[in-house]
Design an enzyme around this catalytic site. Structure first.
Site, PDB file in Angstrom:
ATOM      1  N   ARG A 155      14.957  52.085 113.785  1.00  0.00           N
ATOM      2  CA  ARG A 155      14.757  51.300 115.009  1.00  0.00           C
ATOM      3  C   ARG A 155      14.470  49.836 114.670  1.00  0.00           C
ATOM      4  O   ARG A 155      14.985  48.915 115.322  1.00  0.00           O
ATOM      5  CB  ARG A 155      13.596  51.878 115.821  1.00  0.00           C
ATOM      6  CG  ARG A 155      13.931  53.139 116.589  1.00  0.00           C
ATOM      7  CD  ARG A 155      12.762  53.535 117.462  1.00  0.00           C
ATOM      8  NE  ARG A 155      11.646  54.064 116.712  1.00  0.00           N
ATOM      9  CZ  ARG A 155      10.362  53.915 117.043  1.00  0.00           C
ATOM     10  NH1 ARG A 155      10.027  53.208 118.114  1.00  0.00           N
ATOM     11  NH2 ARG A 155       9.410  54.464 116.327  1.00  0.00           N
ATOM     12  N   ASP A 172      12.231  60.694 115.722  1.00  0.00           N
ATOM     13  CA  ASP A 172      11.898  60.302 117.093  1.00  0.00           C
ATOM     14  C   ASP A 172      12.528  61.279 118.077  1.00  0.00           C
ATOM     15  O   ASP A 172      13.572  61.892 117.776  1.00  0.00           O
ATOM     16  CB  ASP A 172      12.413  58.889 117.382  1.00  0.00           C
ATOM     17  CG  ASP A 172      11.649  57.826 116.593  1.00  0.00           C
ATOM     18  OD1 ASP A 172      10.469  58.042 116.308  1.00  0.00           O
ATOM     19  OD2 ASP A 172      12.252  56.777 116.272  1.00  0.00           O
ATOM     20  N   TYR A 184      21.303  58.308 107.483  1.00  0.00           N
ATOM     21  CA  TYR A 184      21.402  58.325 108.942  1.00  0.00           C
ATOM     22  C   TYR A 184      22.752  57.770 109.376  1.00  0.00           C
ATOM     23  O   TYR A 184      23.329  56.906 108.705  1.00  0.00           O
ATOM     24  CB  TYR A 184      20.325  57.443 109.574  1.00  0.00           C
ATOM     25  CG  TYR A 184      18.904  57.863 109.316  1.00  0.00           C
ATOM     26  CD1 TYR A 184      18.231  58.691 110.218  1.00  0.00           C
ATOM     27  CD2 TYR A 184      18.215  57.422 108.189  1.00  0.00           C
ATOM     28  CE1 TYR A 184      16.909  59.068 109.989  1.00  0.00           C
ATOM     29  CE2 TYR A 184      16.899  57.794 107.961  1.00  0.00           C
ATOM     30  CZ  TYR A 184      16.255  58.613 108.860  1.00  0.00           C
ATOM     31  OH  TYR A 184      14.954  58.989 108.644  1.00  0.00           O
ATOM     32  N   ASP A 217      14.521  51.232 120.928  1.00  0.00           N
ATOM     33  CA  ASP A 217      15.520  52.254 121.222  1.00  0.00           C
ATOM     34  C   ASP A 217      15.542  52.482 122.729  1.00  0.00           C
ATOM     35  O   ASP A 217      15.005  51.670 123.497  1.00  0.00           O
ATOM     36  CB  ASP A 217      15.254  53.547 120.443  1.00  0.00           C
ATOM     37  CG  ASP A 217      13.928  54.216 120.845  1.00  0.00           C
ATOM     38  OD1 ASP A 217      13.271  53.734 121.790  1.00  0.00           O
ATOM     39  OD2 ASP A 217      13.565  55.227 120.218  1.00  0.00           O
TER      40      ASP A 217
END
Length: 241
Positions: free
Chosen positions: A182, A48, A76, A90
């Site tokens: 997310r 993203d 992550y 987000d």
């Protein structure tokens, strides 16, 4: 990846590790590499725009191997902010539906991670690139069209809470391809009853590839520029005369 591969070698085929900067789209990052190298290029999984971290780019003949890299597990790190939600899960959209979070304990947070570890069903965000009836889900959502996406199986191998500084919950996740962090942030906040959204995200690993071995697109541009200058300034030998 040959770390010191020249632009000429990479045009034929190679793997480039890119550390995508925040606000850049994955297309922006890959296109910068493409313009610099003037080579055929593709990447193995998007990030993203607000996320940073590792993109694997394949050039030349190595673009045929992209599918092999796409299936690798990913790691992550990031921050989930509790006490509100956003439409995009987000900071691409404004926080709303604020709720108290002060009563949430560290034990509750740690226990809740167990609900999201292992093989789980996850519903992707409607603001995603998934296609619905031939159109991108985020295009439909932005047009005000109701979008319903089906839950899909994903695997979260590790969900570690690395720091709690309420309302910020720092984490590290090791997951299968297709996992939306997310959605994990949104679902985690919902399970705690106070809401949550993804405040920060960085992809640190894809398989055995690490982000610290990569460079930003502009850093790669400078590295290859220096390589060309060094090649140009090499003293000629009798063989090259």
């Amino acid at each position: 990846m040959v770390k010191n591969a020249t632009p000429a070698e990479l045009k034929k085929g190679g793997v480039i590790l890119v550390d995508k900067p925040a606000t850049w789209t994955s297309f922006d990052a890959v296109n910068q590499i493409k313009v610099t190298l003037k080579a055929k290029i593709g990447h193995c999984g998007t990030l993203d725009p607000l996320a940073t971290g590792l993109l694997i780019c394949c050039t030349g003949d190595m673009t045929k191997s992209i599918s092999g890299y796409q299936g690798l597990p990913k790691e992550y790190t990031g921050i989930i902010r509790l006490g509100a939600v956003t439409e995009t899960y987000d900071l691409e959209s404004e926080p709303m539906d604020h709720k108290p979070f002060e009563h949430i304990t560290e034990l509750q947070i740690l226990e809740t991670t167990k609900q999201f570890t292992g093989d789980i069903m996850q519903t992707p965000p409607i603001h995603s690139a998934i296609k619905k009836e031939g159109k991108r889900s985020y295009d439909l959502a932005r047009a005000g069209i109701e979008v319903v996406l089906n839950a899909r199986p994903v695997t979260i191998g590790e969900f570690e809470i690395t720091k709690i500084d309420m309302p910020e919950v720092h984490f590290r996740v090791l997951c299968s391809t297709g996992t939306y962090i997310r959605s994990l942030a949104n679902d985690f906040g919902a399970a705690l009853g106070c809401g949550g959204y993804l405040q920060l995200l960085r992809r640190t690993k894809i398989g055995n590839f690490k982000v610290e071995d990569g460079h930003s697109p502009l850093e790669w541009k400078e590295i290859w520029k220096e390589m060309k200058n060094e090649e140009r300034n090499k003293p000629q030998t009798e063989e090259t005369l």
